[in-house]
Structure formats: structure tokens, C-alpha cells
Design a protein around this motif. Structure first.
Motif, PDB file in Angstrom:
ATOM      1  N   THR A 100      45.122  34.851  35.339  1.00 12.36           N
ATOM      2  CA  THR A 100      44.314  33.635  34.903  1.00 12.36           C
ATOM      3  C   THR A 100      45.108  32.422  35.386  1.00 12.36           C
ATOM      4  O   THR A 100      46.332  32.332  35.410  1.00 12.36           O
ATOM      5  CB  THR A 100      44.217  33.518  33.286  1.00 12.36           C
ATOM      6  N   TYR A 331      35.881  35.289  34.238  1.00 15.90           N
ATOM      7  CA  TYR A 331      36.888  35.186  32.979  1.00 15.90           C
ATOM      8  C   TYR A 331      36.183  34.704  31.673  1.00 15.90           C
ATOM      9  O   TYR A 331      35.541  33.313  31.841  1.00 15.90           O
ATOM     10  CB  TYR A 331      37.973  34.262  33.210  1.00 15.90           C
ATOM     11  N   ASP A 333      35.684  32.982  28.196  1.00 14.12           N
ATOM     12  CA  ASP A 333      36.348  31.729  27.366  1.00 14.12           C
ATOM     13  C   ASP A 333      36.641  32.386  25.857  1.00 14.12           C
ATOM     14  O   ASP A 333      35.679  32.434  25.058  1.00 14.12           O
ATOM     15  CB  ASP A 333      35.435  30.430  27.071  1.00 14.12           C
ATOM     16  N   GLY A 345      35.728  31.013  34.053  1.00  7.83           N
ATOM     17  CA  GLY A 345      36.211  30.963  35.612  1.00  7.83           C
ATOM     18  C   GLY A 345      35.482  32.063  36.184  1.00  7.83           C
ATOM     19  O   GLY A 345      35.321  33.013  35.534  1.00  7.83           O
ATOM     20  N   THR A 346      35.556  32.290  37.509  1.00  8.50           N
ATOM     21  CA  THR A 346      35.112  33.301  38.249  1.00  8.50           C
ATOM     22  C   THR A 346      36.300  33.875  39.082  1.00  8.50           C
ATOM     23  O   THR A 346      36.832  33.030  39.643  1.00  8.50           O
ATOM     24  CB  THR A 346      33.952  33.147  38.932  1.00  8.50           C
ATOM     25  N   ASP A 348      37.155  34.575  43.086  1.00  7.48           N
ATOM     26  CA  ASP A 348      36.599  34.375  44.343  1.00  7.48           C
ATOM     27  C   ASP A 348      36.590  35.486  45.379  1.00  7.48           C
ATOM     28  O   ASP A 348      37.649  35.575  46.063  1.00  7.48           O
ATOM     29  CB  ASP A 348      37.413  32.934  44.976  1.00  7.48           C
ATOM     30  N   THR A 359      29.049  30.067  37.410  1.00  2.00           N
ATOM     31  CA  THR A 359      30.200  29.020  37.438  1.00  2.00           C
ATOM     32  C   THR A 359      30.760  28.815  35.733  1.00  2.00           C
ATOM     33  O   THR A 359      30.165  29.211  34.963  1.00  2.00           O
ATOM     34  CB  THR A 359      29.259  27.843  37.770  1.00  2.00           C
ATOM     35  N   GLN A 360      31.661  28.035  35.805  1.00  2.00           N
ATOM     36  CA  GLN A 360      32.341  27.691  34.531  1.00  2.00           C
ATOM     37  C   GLN A 360      31.360  27.078  33.685  1.00  2.00           C
ATOM     38  O   GLN A 360      30.480  26.116  34.161  1.00  2.00           O
ATOM     39  CB  GLN A 360      33.630  26.760  34.889  1.00  2.00           C
TER      40      GLN A 360
END
Length: 517
Positions: A100, A331, A333, A345-346, A348, A359-360
Motif C-alpha cells: 500500500t 485497495y 478504504d 486506490g488501484t 497500475d 478510481t479513488q
């Protein structure tokens, strides 16, 4: 001289430099005088008054400077009843979920509910919790060095028993424990790998990890049958392969558990018993070490490897595995408490989250035309799916409902240990001033020496592949001994000399046998 020594040690431990100390020559007698009566690294420093300087049974924090020039925090807990007059065992707990962007932050009120931790404290263990993040994970050189620095900090601050330092963790923490045992096991007496993957260091960071190196430390390893990441069915063969290579593993499997540590209470008593009966051997008489990069174990250091020629057996304990996990690549939250899964988050990569444009800030509210409020809901719906299957997803983005679809990645076949470079396998043993070494490739090695290993008043003899490569006296060196102490804070192993052997230079002339005329 004492100030200069302590100043040098402070630089080593904290990464900060006081007024520039000047170096000076140290005789071996001065070194022995300095270390006389020193049984733990903390004896060199002012041992803290726990009642005034620290609070026991409380999650505390400190900072360490890492090799990438980033200062990162870590946590530690002092057991109730800690006695600064007696050396205490240390357990280094490596957390999971290391990939992370943000450094792990721990809840100071929740550690007493973690599995194993309360019991370890009850048994008198100091506990350190390093914190990882991308670019400083357990199996890269930065995160690895951070772990070592934290062990040194604990040793300089508390009276840690040099022979009773342990490492372990769950998931990525277990994978990191495997990595440390195959790259830098020196500090540790044993390891605990709960639901981890033995090949992660090689797979993720191309590290030179080899299973024969696990023969030097015992460990407890566990997996569970319903684990979506590392199930028994896939991981048990890798553990059997490690045991075939010589690993000292006590293996336990559990039924009915997914990838979570809730089975640990079932093994808690055995873990404590194992830790209590295990101490690091001070100077083991035999070491088997396979290195794909500069590394070492105990008194044997491999500094470089010559890829050609091969002069011995080149057996690689390896196997093919399949990766068929259903992975989105985002990811969550974990602080979000509402319904749905909030994206933090993702990855890449060529993975569903990136392909469909998550997307976030996106909120997942549906999966496969069913409403979902948590990752567990998605997991239940995934249970009947396979790698490569199509899926649909409903998300909320800026007040708008969006429907997305893609397919999970197909199965991917991979080697447990992908190899980038050749390795050298070294089998070394000593007895009566004689070191007997076997290698399968030429390399540069160092033998670290101590008066309890050899008699410095007599010749030391080294044979390699049945050829005598060294015979002569080696002198103890106070400067080397002090540098070794400063670098490692391992008082129990104050090596006082080293013998450098460049096998690429020494061996060819001894191996040459011209044909008889």
C-alpha cells in the motif's frame, strides 16, 4: 575511546550523527576490556527506566531512518513485569498487506485483541512491530534493512536476549519471515510463517532466495484449506519441497478457515512451547547456504558469485504453480464505515480494476446484479466463480450510478522461484581449526572467526572441494571486532577476525591437472 565507540554505535542504530568522532586504532585487548561485563547491547547504553521512560503493556512508537533516506515509524510493546536486569526475548511481528502507498498505522488500543500478542506479552516477550509500505516491503532491500535496524534499536534500548530473537507474521508477514530466513537469518533463532507464500521475495522483487538456506533455522508454518490466497492444496507441496531441501519446518494445517488469523488460538500453546524451547545456536558447526545475491548466515558470508564454470551439482528446488485467484486490483478504504466498498486506490497493471477504470472515491454497491455492502458479500458471490469468468459491477461515482463489466484474469502458471541469475551453494563446517567447504560455483566468501570457534595460536586450515586453499595463522583484530559489534549489536557473537577467500583467484591453479606426457 569509550565516547568514540558509543558515538559510532549511535550512528549505526539511529542513522543520526553526533559531532564527528575521529577514528582510532583499537587493540584486541582494548576491545575485550570494553566488552567485559557486557552481556547485551543495552549494557553499552543507559538502560531506560521503564516506569519513567516508557509505559509497559502499551503500544508505543519510535522512528528509524531507512536506507532510502526516509524516516519511518514502528511500534513496540514492553511486557508487564519487564525486568531491565534480565535479558528478555524479542518477537518481531510483521504485519500483512504491505503493498500500500501509505505506511501502516496501528490502533494503539486494539493490540491486546490481536491473536498471539497478549500471550507473548504475558510470557515476557518484548514485541516490535515494523511498518511497511510500497518500496519498503519485508522482502525488498529497504524494508529488510528497516527490520534489522529496528532489531538493533530494541537491542540498544532494552536488554534483549541475543539468542532469543524471533520473527513471524500472518500473510505478507509470513512471506517476509520466509524471505529473511533465506537472505539474512543472523539475528533470529526461529520464525513463524502463518498463511504465507514461500516464494514471494523471488516473485515480487527478484530476490535470490533458495530453499536449502531454510535448513539453518527452525520454523512453524501454517496454512488453512479455505484460504483464497494461499490454500493448503497449493501451499502444502511447496512446504514439502522445502523440507526435501533440508528445511526444519513444523507444519500445521487447519480446516474451515479462510485467509484470516482466527485459527491461531488453536496453535497458540504450541507456538509458545516452541519459542520457549528454541534458542539460536551461537556458533553452529555446519551451515548450508545457497545464495543468488550477496548474503550470508552466521559465520559464513558470500560476497559475490561467479556464474561460470559450474564445478558441482546445480540442483534447484523449484516447482510450477498456478495463480488463479479472482483479483480485482483495488485497495479498499478500511476506515469507511458505510454500506458498500469505498475504493482507496488501484493497482497500475493489466487487471480488472485498471481496465474498467475504477478510481479513488468510487463506491462499489453491487456485484453480479446483487447488492453488496462489504468485501465479504463480494467474496460469497465469488465463491462459485473461476479465473477468467465474466463479472458485472455497480458503482456510485459523484452521485451517478455506473455499471461496469469485465472478466477476471485467466489462470497464470509460474515458477515458485523465478530465476534471474545463477546461485552458489556452499556447505561449510568447522572442527579443530579446520574448515571444510564445498561449493558448486566459484565465489568470494568470508569466514567470521571467534576464539570459541578456533585456536588463534595455531594454523587454521581451509579445504574447498577437497583442495587445501588456506593454511596459516589468522590474527584477531580489535578494529574488526569493534566494527562488527557496531554494525550488528550482537554481543553474543563478537567475532574478532575474518578470513577472506576469493575462490575465483585461488581455485583454478589447484584444479588444473595437465595430461601426463
Amino acid at each position: 575511546m569509550c565516547f568514540l565507540i558509543i558515538a559510532s554505535i549511535l550512528i549505526s542504530v539511529t542513522g543520526t550523527s553526533p559531532a564527528s568522532p575521529q577514528t582510532e586504532e583499537i587493540s584486541i585487548s582494548e576491545f575485550r576490556e570494553f566488552t567485559s561485563g557486557v552481556y547485551c547491547a543495552a549494557d553499552i547504553f543507559s538502560t531506560p527506566d521503564v516506569e519513567n521512560d516508557f509505559v509497559s503493556n502499551t503500544l508505543l512508537t519510535a522512528d528509524i531512518l531507512y536506507p532510502d533516506s526516509v524516516t519511518r515509524h514502528f511500534y513496540f510493546v514492553i511486557p508487564p513485569g519487564y525486568d531491565p536486569e534480565e535479558p528478555s526475548p524479542l518477537f518481531v511481528w510483521l504485519h500483512g498487506g504491505v503493498s500500500t502507498p501509505d505506511l501502516r498505522v496501528m490502533d494503539p488500543t486494539g493490540f491486546s485483541e490481536w491473536h498471539l500478542i497478549p500471550r507473548l506479552l504475558e510470557e515476557g516477550y518484548l514485541i516490535a512491530f515494523p511498518c511497511a509500505q510500497l518500496d519498503a516491503v519485508w522482502w525488498d532491500t529497504v524494508g529488510e534493512a528497516g527490520i534489522m535496524s529496528i532489531v538493533q534499536w530494541m537491542k540498544s534500548t532494552f536488554r534483549v536476549h541475543d539468542s532469543r530473537v524471533f520473527v513471524g507474521g500472518f500473510s505478507d508477514g509470513a512471506s517476509g519471515s520466509f524471505s529473511l530466513m533465506m537472505l539474512h537469518p543472523d539475528y533470529f533463532a526461529a520464525y513463524m510463517a502463518f498463511s504465507g507464500h514461500i516464494g514471494v521475495a523471488a516473485l515480487s522483487n527478484e530476490r535470490g532466495t533458495y530453499l536449502p538456506s531454510l535448513s539453518n533455522r527452525p520454523g512453524i508454518v501454517t496454512h488453512s484449506d479455505e484460504d483464497g490466497l494461499y490454500p493448503v492444496a497449493k501451499m502444502a507441496p511447496t512446504i514439502a519441497l522445502a523440507e526435501e531441501a533440508g528445511a526444519q519446518i513444523e507444519y500445521h494445517t487447519f480446516s474451515g478457515f479462510r485467509h484470516d488469523p482466527s485459527y491461531l488460538p488453536q496453535i497458540e500453546d504450541r507456538v509458545i512451547e516452541f519459542l520457549e524451547e528454541t534458542e539460536r545456536i551461537r556458533f553452529p558447526e555446519k551451515i548450508i547456504w545457497e545464495a543468488g545475491e550477496p548474503s550470508g548466515c552466521d559465520w559464513l558470508m558470500v560476497d559475490s558469485i561467479v556464474s561460470w564454470p559450474l564445478i558441482g551439482e546445480d540442483m534447484d528446488y523449484n516447482t510450477l504453480l498456478v495463480y488463479d485467484r479472482l483479483q480485482f486490483g483495488f485497495y479498499p478504504d478500511r476506515e469507511y464505515e458505510g454500506n458498500g466498498i469505498l475504493i482507496a486506490g488501484t493497482l497500475d497493471d493489466d487487471i480488472p480494476a485498471a481496465r474498467i477504470g475504477l478510481t479513488q472515491g468510487d463506491l462499489i454497491t453491487g456485484f453480479m446484479n446483487e447488492p453488496v455492502s462489504s468485501l465479504e458479500d463480494i467474496g460469497l458471490l465469488q465463491s462459485e466463480m473461476s479465473a477468467g469468468d465474466w463479472f458485472s459491477m455497480e458503482i456510485q461515482r459523484e452521485g451517478e450510478t455506473i455499471y461496469l463489466e469485465d472478466s477476471f484474469n485467466p489462470p497464470e502458471y509460474y515458477w515458485l522461484f523465478p530465476r534471474q541469475n545463477p546461485s552458489v551453494r556452499v556447505e561449510a563446517a568447522f572442527s579443530d581449526n579446520h574448515f571444510n567447504i564445498t561449493v558448486n560455483r566459484l565465489c568470494r566468501i568470508r569466514l567470521l572467526l571467534h576464539p570459541e570457534m578456533v585456536d588463534f595460536s595455531n594454523d587454521i586450515v581451509v579445504t574447498c572441494n577437497d583442495l587445501e586453499i588456506f593454511r596459516g595463522k589468522v590474527s584477531e583484530d580489535g578494529n574488526f571486532a569493534m566494527a562488527n559489534l557496531i554494525a550488528n549489536l550482537d554481543v553474543e557473537r563478537c567475532y574478532t577476525a575474518e578470513l577472506k577467500l576469493d575462490l575465483e583467484e585461488i581455485m583454478p591453479s589447484l584444479m588444473y591437472h595437465p595430461d601426463s606426457e
